[in-house]
Design an enzyme around this catalytic site. Structure first.
Site, PDB file in Angstrom:
ATOM      1  N   SER A  15     -11.948  42.471  66.868  1.00 21.59           N
ATOM      2  CA  SER A  15     -11.423  42.772  65.859  1.00 21.59           C
ATOM      3  C   SER A  15     -11.976  43.174  64.851  1.00 21.59           C
ATOM      4  O   SER A  15     -11.168  42.967  63.287  1.00 21.59           O
ATOM      5  CB  SER A  15     -10.892  41.161  65.905  1.00 21.59           C
ATOM      6  OG  SER A  15      -9.424  41.139  66.117  1.00 21.59           O
ATOM      7  N   SER A  44      -8.259  42.955  64.289  1.00 19.51           N
ATOM      8  CA  SER A  44      -7.141  42.082  62.919  1.00 19.51           C
ATOM      9  C   SER A  44      -7.429  42.485  62.188  1.00 19.51           C
ATOM     10  O   SER A  44      -7.193  41.794  61.137  1.00 19.51           O
ATOM     11  CB  SER A  44      -6.877  40.700  63.787  1.00 19.51           C
ATOM     12  OG  SER A  44      -8.299  40.064  63.654  1.00 19.51           O
ATOM     13  N   LYS A  93     -11.680  38.514  54.886  1.00 20.70           N
ATOM     14  CA  LYS A  93     -10.223  38.245  55.874  1.00 20.70           C
ATOM     15  C   LYS A  93     -10.103  37.208  55.595  1.00 20.70           C
ATOM     16  O   LYS A  93     -10.504  36.017  55.234  1.00 20.70           O
ATOM     17  CB  LYS A  93     -11.262  38.593  57.449  1.00 20.70           C
ATOM     18  CG  LYS A  93      -9.974  38.591  58.081  1.00 20.70           C
ATOM     19  CD  LYS A  93     -10.275  38.974  59.487  1.00 20.70           C
ATOM     20  CE  LYS A  93      -9.933  39.036  60.576  1.00 20.70           C
ATOM     21  NZ  LYS A  93     -10.052  39.168  61.929  1.00 20.70           N
TER      22      LYS A  93
END
Lengths: 456, 103
Positions: free
Chosen positions: A146, A122, A47
């Site tokens: 997330s 996220s 990420k």
């Protein structure tokens, strides 16, 4: 469609899928990788709010658009040491604030199961990369859900470890008392292996635990007969999508087939968790984001006469609307005259929430329920009212507030073929219990055998 | 609990070094008033004699020897390279007290 075990398989899947889903912000021609190691070259995605020497680390924000980190996060070093081939950086909501990647400055990640819908957030990019077969595994970060939320929406496994289980050194901080990096993978055992690799005390992170890393892979083969599974009635409150409720209740019922004992419990502070979480998270974020000044993390050109003008302009242009909202809310909650009624009150209620979980775990071994009240929503459908977006996290944030571990394991599809994930929550540093239950469920149902068809 | 006024949002934006257009101020005021209105319910929860949850990790006094480890993660040159303007080993910035066109 298959799980990619080599760089070439990953590359082929990325070529096929990226035009549809935009899971990656950057892919690496020459994935940084080391020789040997237990992962032996398996393609892993990271990420983009986690520092890598390779490529850029933008946290999904214009303010870091040109930032190239001079060092790797500890979790990245550990993956490289274990032989992972890091194939690219995945799309997050800006600074990890969001539940859909719609707040990314670089475009939304679409759900591989239905590209008119979000992949969740996220860590949407990481979940979509694993779900589509672009990556064997991925790292996300979970501050309020997330990792678990996009894992649930994309039908993959996602884990948030106990706070302090995994080093936060090299994670771009959102809420320092809440953040944890966690693995996303297609199977429970793969996720367990990734957690074994990234967990452990780190001298660079003073909040990391000295407790020895558990044997999570071994825990996946444990028998769950006699395990007491708590089901909080508040997790099925109004607003839950009926098909989500149906799938979750069926999944919990099926745990009985393996000898688990299902016990209804009550967690009355569940409805307080969203306000408590957002006040604390945004307050911590307003402090953590104060460092972005356009002077140290990438060359941002400005022609301002004074330093103050420079700060104000760079931050005004570089941050997106949700991040600005967060900074304003967080600063307000901490400001003189308001700190007692907002931030301190939230922090005290957080203590009560922690106690509520501690007490619940005296009667049960595991707590289970939905990850989120509804499956993947249509892109754009929650952008008019920020509060609606926040409510997607209602069942994930209590876990971060309490600092306990939780994971999402796929438990079926709605009539619109949208994935639903079962949330499994354990006490502090009892990840083995969580993996045992998740693995037992997975062996019985194998939802992960399904791959999304390539859109056309 | 009062919810936000536009003047408060402008003051907070100044404090946090954030340029907001008038439109953004209006939008933030409206969004946050709604959100904080919803959140004010936690004021009704009894927290008398409850400590704030300041200790997320439960750890106390984690310390190490005060010994430098130069270049442990990267060099200072590596860090300076990430700045727009450097002079020798310093980051060059606009003047703090220089005249500016905005207040």
């Amino acid at each position: 469609m298959k799980t990619p075990y080599t760089i070439q398989e990953s590359r082929d899947a990325i070529t096929a899928w990226e035009p549809y889903i935009h899971a990656f912000l950057e892919t690496f021609e020459e994935p940084p990788a080391s020789e040997g190691g237990v992962l032996a070259g398996k393609p892993v995605a990271i990420k983009d709010n986690i520092l890598t020497k390779a490529g850029h680390t933008t946290a999904g924000s214009k303010i870091l658009e040109r930032f190239q980190s001079p060092y790797n996060a500890t979790v990245v070093e550990k993956l490289l040491h274990a032989g992972a081939a890091i194939v690219g950086k995945t799309n997050p909501d800006e600074f990890a604030m969001g539940s859909s990647t719609e707040y990314s400055a670089f475009g939304v990640t679409k759900n591989p199961w239905d590209i008119s819908r979000v992949a969740g957030g996220s860590s949407g990019g990481s979940a979509a990369a694993v779900a589509s077969g672009e990556a064997w595994g991925a790292l996300g970060t979970d501050t309020g859900g997330s990792v678990r939320h996009p894992a649930s929406l994309c039908s993959v496994v996602g884990v948030k470890p106990t706070y302090g289980r995994v080093s936060r050194h090299g994670l771009i901080s959102y809420g320092s008392s809440l953040d944890q990096a966690g693995p996303i993978a297609r199977t429970v055992k793969d996720a367990a292996l990734l957690l074994e690799i990234i967990a452990g005390q780190d001298p660079y992170d003073a909040t990391s635990s000295s407790l020895s890393v558990g044997q999570y892979s071994k825990a996946c083969d444990k028998d769950i007969a006699g395990m007491k599974v708590g089901v909080p009635e508040e997790f099925f409150a109004e607003g839950i999508h009926p098909e989500v409720e149906h799938l979750i209740r069926a999944a919990i019922e099926s745990l009985k087939d393996q000898g688990a004992i299902v016990i209804p419990i009550s967690l009355p502070l569940t409805s307080a968790a969203i306000p408590v979480y957002y006040l604390i998270a945004k307050a911590e974020a307003s402090t953590n984001l104060a460092r972005y000044d356009g002077l140290r993390y990438g060359k941002i050109d400005t022609h301002d006469a004074s330093l103050l003008e420079h700060y104000v302009h760079v931050r005004g242009k570089g941050f997106g609307p949700e991040v600005k909202r967060a900074i304003v809310m967080g600063t307000y909650a901490l400001s003189a005259g308001y700190v007692d009624e907002w931030y301190k009150q939230a922090s005290k209620v957080r203590t009560l929430i922690r106690r509520e979980y501690e007490n619940a775990f005296k009667a049960v071994d595991i707590i289970t329920g939905p990850v989120t009240p509804e499956p993947a929503f249509l892109i754009g459908s929650k952008m008019l009212d920020p509060l609606q977006m926040y409510l997607a996290d209602a069942l994930t944030v209590p876990v971060n507030l309490a600092g306990i571990p939780a994971m999402s394991v796929p438990c079926g599809f709605t009539s619109e073929r949208l994935p639903v994930g079962l949330q499994i929550i354990a006490p502090h540093f009892q990840e083995e219990r969580m993996f045992a239950v998740a693995s037992a469920y997975e062996k019985q149902h194998e939802w992960n055998a399904a791959f999304p068809p390539l859109p056309h | 609990m009062d919810t936000l006024a536009m003047e408060e949002v402008r003051a907070i934006a100044r404090l946090s070094r954030l340029a907001l257009t008038e439109e953004e101020v209006a939008q933030a005021t409206s969004d946050l008033s709604g959100i904080l209105g919803h959140f004010s319910a936690i004021g009704g929860i009894d927290t008398a004699n409850i400590q704030p949850a300041d200790d997320a990790s439960g750890l106390v006094n984690v310390s190490r020897e005060d010994v430098a480890h130069p270049n442990a993660l990267c060099s200072s040159e590596d860090l300076l390279e990430r700045s727009p303007k450097i002079r020798q080993k310093y980051i060059e910035v606009p003047g703090v007290f220089d005249e500016s066109s905005i207040s």
